[in-house]
Design a protein around this motif. Sequence first.
Motif, PDB file in Angstrom:
ATOM      1  N   TYR A 174       0.833  -1.201   0.000  1.00  0.00           N
ATOM      2  CA  TYR A 174       0.000   0.000   0.000  1.00  0.00           C
ATOM      3  C   TYR A 174       0.870   1.254   0.000  1.00  0.00           C
ATOM      4  CZ  TYR A 174      -4.433  -2.393   0.545  1.00  0.00           C
ATOM      5  OH  TYR A 174      -5.550  -3.147   0.320  1.00  0.00           O
ATOM      6  N   TRP A 224       0.314   4.634   1.406  1.00  0.00           N
ATOM      7  CA  TRP A 224       0.517   5.499   2.563  1.00  0.00           C
ATOM      8  C   TRP A 224       1.150   4.735   3.713  1.00  0.00           C
ATOM      9  CZ3 TRP A 224       0.293  10.164   0.906  1.00  0.00           C
ATOM     10  CH2 TRP A 224      -0.649  10.547  -0.058  1.00  0.00           C
ATOM     11  N   SER A 274      -1.340   2.797   5.908  1.00  0.00           N
ATOM     12  CA  SER A 274      -1.856   1.563   5.305  1.00  0.00           C
ATOM     13  C   SER A 274      -0.768   0.499   5.239  1.00  0.00           C
ATOM     14  CB  SER A 274      -2.358   1.833   3.886  1.00  0.00           C
ATOM     15  OG  SER A 274      -3.180   2.952   3.855  1.00  0.00           O
ATOM     16  N   ARG A 276       4.461   4.048  -5.628  1.00  0.00           N
ATOM     17  CA  ARG A 276       4.116   3.073  -4.596  1.00  0.00           C
ATOM     18  C   ARG A 276       5.294   2.136  -4.318  1.00  0.00           C
ATOM     19  NH1 ARG A 276       0.312  -1.375  -4.544  1.00  0.00           N
ATOM     20  NH2 ARG A 276      -0.517  -0.962  -6.612  1.00  0.00           N
ATOM     21  N   SER A 297     -10.312   3.270   2.945  1.00  0.00           N
ATOM     22  CA  SER A 297      -9.535   2.703   4.047  1.00  0.00           C
ATOM     23  C   SER A 297     -10.496   2.320   5.161  1.00  0.00           C
ATOM     24  CB  SER A 297      -8.519   3.725   4.558  1.00  0.00           C
ATOM     25  OG  SER A 297      -7.477   3.861   3.629  1.00  0.00           O
ATOM     26  N   GLU A 316      -6.675   5.954  -0.182  1.00  0.00           N
ATOM     27  CA  GLU A 316      -5.927   4.971  -0.963  1.00  0.00           C
ATOM     28  C   GLU A 316      -6.360   4.921  -2.416  1.00  0.00           C
ATOM     29  OE1 GLU A 316      -3.289   3.120  -0.732  1.00  0.00           O
ATOM     30  OE2 GLU A 316      -2.736   3.538   1.326  1.00  0.00           O
ATOM     31  N   HIS A 317      -7.629   5.214  -2.710  1.00  0.00           N
ATOM     32  CA  HIS A 317      -7.959   5.106  -4.146  1.00  0.00           C
ATOM     33  C   HIS A 317      -7.534   6.337  -4.917  1.00  0.00           C
ATOM     34  CE1 HIS A 317     -11.402   7.281  -2.830  1.00  0.00           C
ATOM     35  NE2 HIS A 317     -12.236   6.296  -2.716  1.00  0.00           N
ATOM     36  N   VAL A 348      -4.240   1.644  -6.762  1.00  0.00           N
ATOM     37  CA  VAL A 348      -4.234   0.518  -5.840  1.00  0.00           C
ATOM     38  C   VAL A 348      -5.585  -0.161  -5.901  1.00  0.00           C
ATOM     39  CG1 VAL A 348      -3.935  -0.190  -3.469  1.00  0.00           C
ATOM     40  CG2 VAL A 348      -2.707   1.778  -4.341  1.00  0.00           C
ATOM     41  N   HIS A 383      -8.387  -2.792  -4.629  1.00  0.00           N
ATOM     42  CA  HIS A 383      -8.759  -3.336  -3.329  1.00  0.00           C
ATOM     43  C   HIS A 383      -9.470  -4.649  -3.473  1.00  0.00           C
ATOM     44  CE1 HIS A 383      -7.673  -0.092  -0.597  1.00  0.00           C
ATOM     45  NE2 HIS A 383      -7.706   0.603  -1.701  1.00  0.00           N
TER      46      HIS A 383
END
Lengths: 1001, 91, 417
Positions: free
Chosen positions: C85, C87, C90, C135, C348, C409-410, C415, C417
């Motif tokens: 992930y 961040w 995360s 990332r 998240s 996160e999106h 990324v 999920h």
Amino acid sequence: MSKNLRINNKQFVDETRKLSFVFNGKKLYGYKGDTLASALLSNDIHLVGRSFKYHRPRGIMTSGSEEPNAILQIGNDDALTEPNVRATEIELYDGLICNSQNCWPSVKFDIGGINNFLSPLLPAGFYYKTFMWPASFWGKYEYFIRKSAGLGKSPTKQDPDMYDHRYMHCDILIVGGGVSGLIAAKIASDDNKKVLLLEDKELLGGSLIYDDNDISKIDDQKSSEWLKKLIDNIKNDKNIIIKTRTSLAAYHNYNFLLARQNLTDHLSVNDRNNKIRQRLYKIRAKKVIISTGAIERPQVFHNNDRPGIMLASAVKKYIDYYGVRCGLENVIFTNNDSAYETALSLHKSGTKLNAIVDIRDNSSSEIVNQVKGLGIQIYWNHSVVDTKGYKRINKVTIMKLNDKGNDVIGKKIELNCDCLSVSGGWTPMVHLFTQSGGKLKFDNKDNIFVPDKTNLNQLSIGSAKGDFELDDVLKNSIKDTKKFLNIENSNFDKIDVKCSKEKDKKNIWLLPSDKPLSKTKPFLDYQNDSTAKDIKLALREGFKSIEHVKRYTTTGMGTDQGKLANMHALGIVADTTNTNMGDLGTTTFRPPYTPLTFGTIVGRNVGQFFDIFRKTPMHDWHVDNNAKFENVGQWKRAWYYPKDGETMYDAVQRESKAARESSGILDASTLGKIDIQGTDANEFLNRVYTNAWSKLQIGKCRYGLMLNEDGMVYDDGVTTKLGENHYLMTTTTGGAANVMSKLEDYLQTEWPELDVFLTSVTDHYATASVCGPNAKKIINKIFKNLDLSDESFPHMSFKEVKLGNISCRIMRISFTGELSYEINVEASYGKYIWEKCIEAGKEFNITPYGTETMHLLRAEKGFIIVGQDTDGTMTPVDLQMDWIISKKKYDFIGKRSLYRSDTIREDRKQLVGLLTDDPNEILEEGAQLIKDGNKNPVDMLGHVTSSYFSPTLKKSIALAILKEGKKLKGQKLLVPMIDKTIKVTVSDTIFLDKENERING
Amino acid sequence: MFLINCPYCGERDQSEFVSGGEAHIARPKQPTELNDDQWAEYLFMRKNIKGIQFERWNHAHGCRKWFNVARDTSNDKIEKIYKMGEQPPKL
Amino acid sequence: MKNKYSIFSLIKNAFSNHENWQRAWRDPEPKKEYDAVIVGGGGHGLATAYYLAKKHNLRNIAVVEKGWIGGGNTGRNTTIIRSNYLWDASAGLYDHALKIWEGLSQELNYNVMFSQRGVMNLAHNLQDVRDLKRRTHANRLNGIDAVWLETDEVKKFCPIINTSQDIRYPVLGGTLQKRAGTARHDAVAWGYARGADEMGVDIIQNCEVKGIKRSGDTVEGLETTKGFIKTKKIGVVAAGHSSVIANMAGLKLPLESKPLQALVSEPVKPIIDTVVMSNAVHAYVSQSDKGELVIGAGTDSYVSYTQKGSFNIVEETLKAILELYPIFSRMKMLRQWGGIVDICPDASPIISKTSIKGLYFNCGWGTGGFKATPGSGDLFAHTIANDEPHKLNASFNINRFVSGDLVDEHGAAAVAH
């Protein structure tokens, strides 16, 4: 066909058309009309596969989609081969090649068969209990587990076949062309309804069409004769569309159904050229009638899985329909009357029937009496306790049942047999009904689940609803269909039906044996090798829910989805736990009903039709001029134009230099364009952009920044005031559709009082952007009468002029920092105006540049690209664009969010410039920024968003977002790469022409 | 795939529509007067009802009009469709 | 352990015809009172109970489950496990989970078949490339194994991917996390249940929560279909139904529950030996030990508790699969199903206290909760036991939606999920 297994003169198989096929390398023959299964059986082949876990020899068991064993690899071409095809479903064609799966070296001698001897070590769920030591070894264990699992082989080359989709709408959809479905179709058609009738086999009529006993009579005719007349009638009925070889795959909410039609799988490979292989029907039906029939259940006893053990109804079908004897020494084992029809068929065809074993005390129905009259030995109150024969059954052992039916008593009797027909009663095919969300109820009389409540407009009839005897099937189908369709009378109301009636019923889910259960192998799920023992083990270990039992034992999880196994599994759970089966519930029947080819689901949307290409009107010019393209959303944008084998880097350096030193031209047609009109258009802009729009004059342009309601930058672009209440907004290429949707949303739902109209005009206009010190000269050459002076046509303004008959909207706006003009014309003139610019610019070395050069040029000026320099977490303040937030405006989208406790923090990540200590070092976009390389874990402070080598500045430049970036200007930071650490200095975001002098040429 | 009876176009396949989530969450007229909690309530908090939910739908691949739908989220049955600005029906 | 599993116990039990295996977990009736009750018997809930008992010594606790344990998203997901992930928050959370996964079979003495066959994320446009490289750099600096692969390296690692540059959205590269992989979903629920039960945790199935009793701002217990259960601490891990439970307590959450679909093909011999995720064209595929291709589809745009999504989502998914793997065109879909995922606006999760004392929520995992199961359980147990978050889940509090400190996160990267 040496053993005289074929019976002549059958109406469904064409003995004049002999077809050859190859099974496990051996050339064999069958006839047109055969399935692969019937052709194999006619060649005395039962053993066709090995089971999943124990690799036990397995033979053809059924004649339909419930087949668990006879699944084969069809074809040997890398592109055309198909795994896991049921021999009972595929029609024989000339040249068919098939092979057994899951066995090595061959189906007759399979090394994996050793698992059968290891079976005491392999109870349900054994893999959860072992393979854990040593911990690092799981990967190695798994390698072997994976290798031995799986069934057939995937193709390894691209599928050359074509698949298709079609929408169908009908008043009444009837699923299943057996007798009840046909009657329902006729009743509906007579009521003038548009009927769609689906049948998964090649012929209509279901099992009644080959019924050959003389007890069943409809209107005093042999039932099959009566049915043939009905079929002829229906085939000529204009209200009824019939699709055969079409199986219903899924029944979704709101009567949306999917059906797959096989169009070429029955043809020899040479006859398939350029034909569509399968078609998926997407059906919306006002009403649905399910007449899918029932499937026969086996019985559960020790060694009930040997090749040669088959469903009684299948043995009957192979004789009466395909004209194939499945054995020459037959025994029938049953708990109900229906297997006596098999007895009659065997007798009629002159096939030897050694005995019938029936777990009931007696039966006195008409059909049983007829069999009794033939002198066939019937062992009442007996059960099969064992079978012999490794690759083909050769003996069955039977014993008498005790009074309670829970044990066997007396002496063992051995019967010779090469085919054992088994019947354990019938299970209605309620799969589609439950898929649609319908609830089942349990019928204690027949031990079946039948349809109960549904929210949808549907009806189940015939044996799919639990009617098994001909008079019930017909009369209830007629009655229920009439009620369902609100019809008073039908032509079938006076129908007269005669048939044998079953009076004696008995059912034992797990038959007793003379051996302890632990010493036996009574199979439930033949494909996954789960036995009654496994079910009991799961229950002992606390797996109580039926879903737990299913998952722990894998019962019902094979490619047949447990069509034969599920009822017995439920029955054994109910018996073991003293639960009523009705209270136990069933596991979920998941779509599709039978496996559905990926290609069919996707249809034509493959290859070049995967997704649309959006091309600008100048696209062909770019192609002709050697452009490389970049995908931006669905658009193809010219990325760069390499000359004479240039690399991208070289091309971009050349294009950038030309744009800065003389002139460049960019195709900007892909930018989103929204035409905004109405008396409140100005107020609308004030609400959707962060900056103020009230004072913008007609003919002027302004840059706007749009936020999400959560305060984060969403889109940007220049909007031009075309008239008093008329604006043209431009958006980013990728964001165009979303911006349009968002604006419409606010307008319609939050601010319906505003008089504003939005029209997306992205595709209506083409845009050529000419920039550079010589841009003015070029534009002047094209538009000779246009006053291009800075006074008359200053930066950020707009003029509408004519070029011949072509209306041109020219905006003097710049994303490169150079003097530049964007010419917008109707799309159809796009290429014309582009070529006009190229021609006029020739003397100034006008250089077409793509998106990569555009990115470089704007980065030199510190202009952001939304989506590259922002990531949904950046506010305008973070971008150091505080100037664009109007302080005067009361509100705009996202304003409130800018004042939340986290959003106002000073130490957020902010946009900065970066200069590498080594001016030739180009940073990688996405690389992280740190302060101290020795700290572990290291604090990441931000990352590089844009990075280029500037040919004008002759050094590397980059934009980055950096924690507390505003404060860190001038500070040294590190960019840690895998192989090195790069030193950088935080700088201003504007690298070139801070004074904005170039904008005026 | 349910069917939605667009009040402007008639009955169409659900795939032509886009859901806009819970309805009747009006954008505050004076956002600056709200504290952070109240603003978060508007921005993010949702009832997310299992049962009859009033929600917004857009006929994105049709007339592009927004309207309201009362739908039972436990079985996707649509109870009522009504236009923007109208009060939710009593069900 | 009362009934230790190993090859030796299998052999031993084979001699007694497997008649003597003990129950994997008891089937108790609820007691009148517990020190804590976990609502939701999925992997996360059972793991929470396990760690409460194991690490925090809370043994008088129960898990209440309205159906059968592991029957929700635990038993319906495509079992992808990874920690790459973007961040820090995360990465910390998911890598904590991944580290537990690496020893979980041994810890639970239950083979959860955690298979580190690698997870590859593909890039299909230039922004994908930037995002995935970003990332990868972040992962590396966070101590998470992740490497960037050029297109030819992608092809080498998974030869069946169509890496032709002539396709609509050609593969421009990808990232690979080798420690990532898949696990056997049911086994995770069962293993944790067995472990928790062994320490005295009551796992109560067919017990639906009907209400939350409060006295002022403090919880007092749960109304259930098996009667009232008194407790001072309630940890809700009800996935798609989190809002339903929250509404009982008068709370609103920033969640929407949407259908997420998945499907498997018929089983075939090994053909793809890793997990490949492609965000831009929405294709996620792996192959189970049994041989089925396991394919994740997308979510629908609307709220629904039906566990059924719309068919066009499946169609779109397979379209993408055939774009990247044209050899699968003749493969057949065996089963298709749906689950209900609860999605937060920032994609998240929430692992947090609430404004009601004694009420804790673990929710909002969206489409990616399975991978976090052990870490989520561990951190939620810590939060419940100490009435304050562990540093690894401090960022995942409910208050972030008020302050604006989202873990987006999106928006941040491609990324999936």
